[in-house]
Each structure stands twice: as structure tokens, then as C-alpha cells.
Design a protein around this motif. Structure first.
Motif, mmCIF file in Angstrom:
data_model
loop_
_atom_site.group_PDB
_atom_site.id
_atom_site.type_symbol
_atom_site.label_atom_id
_atom_site.label_comp_id
_atom_site.label_asym_id
_atom_site.label_seq_id
_atom_site.Cartn_x
_atom_site.Cartn_y
_atom_site.Cartn_z
ATOM 1 N N UNK A 1 0.823 -1.240 -0.047
ATOM 2 C CA UNK A 1 0.223 0.006 -0.032
ATOM 3 C C UNK A 1 0.883 1.141 -0.067
ATOM 4 N N UNK A 2 1.967 1.258 0.789
ATOM 5 C CA UNK A 2 2.803 2.622 0.771
ATOM 6 C C UNK A 2 4.014 1.974 -0.399
ATOM 7 N N UNK A 3 3.960 3.232 -0.944
ATOM 8 C CA UNK A 3 5.066 3.142 -2.218
ATOM 9 C C UNK A 3 5.719 4.384 -2.350
ATOM 10 N N UNK A 4 7.099 3.807 -2.550
ATOM 11 C CA UNK A 4 8.391 5.075 -2.466
ATOM 12 C C UNK A 4 8.807 4.985 -3.828
ATOM 13 N N UNK A 5 8.658 6.168 -4.640
ATOM 14 C CA UNK A 5 8.782 5.901 -6.055
ATOM 15 C C UNK A 5 10.284 6.914 -6.124
ATOM 16 N N UNK A 6 11.363 6.322 -6.762
ATOM 17 C CA UNK A 6 12.656 7.307 -6.847
ATOM 18 C C UNK A 6 12.977 7.672 -8.198
ATOM 19 N N UNK A 92 23.858 1.762 -5.222
ATOM 20 C CA UNK A 92 22.273 1.820 -5.445
ATOM 21 C C UNK A 92 22.137 2.723 -4.323
ATOM 22 N N UNK A 93 21.128 3.512 -4.613
ATOM 23 C CA UNK A 93 20.586 4.608 -3.776
ATOM 24 C C UNK A 93 19.206 4.448 -3.425
ATOM 25 N N UNK A 94 18.865 4.177 -2.146
ATOM 26 C CA UNK A 94 17.446 3.912 -1.510
ATOM 27 C C UNK A 94 17.047 4.612 -0.820
ATOM 28 N N UNK A 103 8.911 1.456 12.111
ATOM 29 C CA UNK A 103 8.752 0.908 10.876
ATOM 30 C C UNK A 103 9.387 1.594 9.791
ATOM 31 N N UNK A 104 10.090 0.817 8.952
ATOM 32 C CA UNK A 104 10.844 1.290 7.743
ATOM 33 C C UNK A 104 10.121 0.956 6.312
ATOM 34 N N UNK A 105 10.055 1.833 5.685
ATOM 35 C CA UNK A 105 9.636 1.673 4.227
ATOM 36 C C UNK A 105 10.818 1.896 3.424
ATOM 37 N N UNK A 106 10.869 1.214 2.286
ATOM 38 C CA UNK A 106 11.968 1.369 1.205
ATOM 39 C C UNK A 106 11.836 1.670 -0.050
#
Length: 116
Positions: A1-6, A92-94, A103-106
Motif C-alpha cells: 500500500x505504501x510506495x516510494x518512487x525514486x 544503488x541509492x535507496x 517501521x521502515x519503508x524502502x
């Protein structure tokens, strides 16, 4: 559900610059900090820079003075301005979000290659 777009990674020459961005979407409660980590081939993932919701920053000594972290809370976005890039910055950068309950999201990771 949680999304991180780089976005923003790529190939640059030594001394060049890149600007990474990470936009978060979905339900995220109680963000404590947003930041960037990186992992080079054969090495452990390491902290690059973080910024809390209050604006306090923590920057690794290896990039201090060259990298700047910033955020736009209204857009749920964190940025990493990378200047004076060196070959040893290749990794690679995260993108990372840490909540107040640890709680961590990546993000998926974006490749940064510094080479002549």
C-alpha cells in the motif's frame, strides 16, 4: 500500500552532479524521518543522509559538504542533491522512511554510477 518512487539516478562523470527525488504515496502514519541509504557492490548498505519531520539532518561524513538532503512535506517528497561526485559514490541509492514506531519503508533503489 505504501510506495516510494525514486528518480534521478544515472551515469555521471567525476565532479558532476545529480539530484535524486523520492515521492511517497499511500497511508503512512507518524513519519519520524526520511532519508537516503546506499549500497555499493560488495559492501553493506550505509546511511547517506536523513532528515526528520522537524528538519534536523544527519549526514554521513563521507558525503558531508557535497550532498544536501531536503524535503517537501506537502508533496511527501525527499531530495538528495549530490555535487562533486566521486567514483566511490557509485552505488544503488535507496529512499527510506522511518516511522515513529520504528517501521521502515524502502524504495526500489536507483543506480548512481560515477565514472569517466
Amino acid at each position: 500500500q505504501v510506495q516510494l518512487v525514486e528518480s534521478g539516478g544515472g551515469l555521471v562523470q567525476p565532479g558532476g552532479s545529480l539530484r535524486l527525488s523520492c515521492a511517497a504515496s499511500g497511508r503512512i502514519f507518524g513519519i519520524y524521518a526520511m532519508g537516503w541509504y546506499r549500497q555499493a557492490p560488495g559492501k553493506q548498505r550505509e546511511l547517506v543522509a536523513t532528515i526528520t519531520s522537524g528538519g534536523s539532518t544527519n549526514v554521513a561524513d563521507s558525503v558531508k559538504g557535497r550532498f544536501t538532503i531536503s524535503r517537501d512535506n506537502a508533496k511527501n517528497t525527499v531530495y538528495l542533491q549530490m555535487n562533486s561526485l566521486k567514483p566511490e559514490d557509485t552505488a544503488v541509492y535507496y529512499c527510506n522512511i522511518r516511522t515513529v514506531v520504528s517501521v521502515n519503508y524502502w524504495g526500489q533503489g536507483t543506480q548512481v554510477t560515477v565514472s569517466s
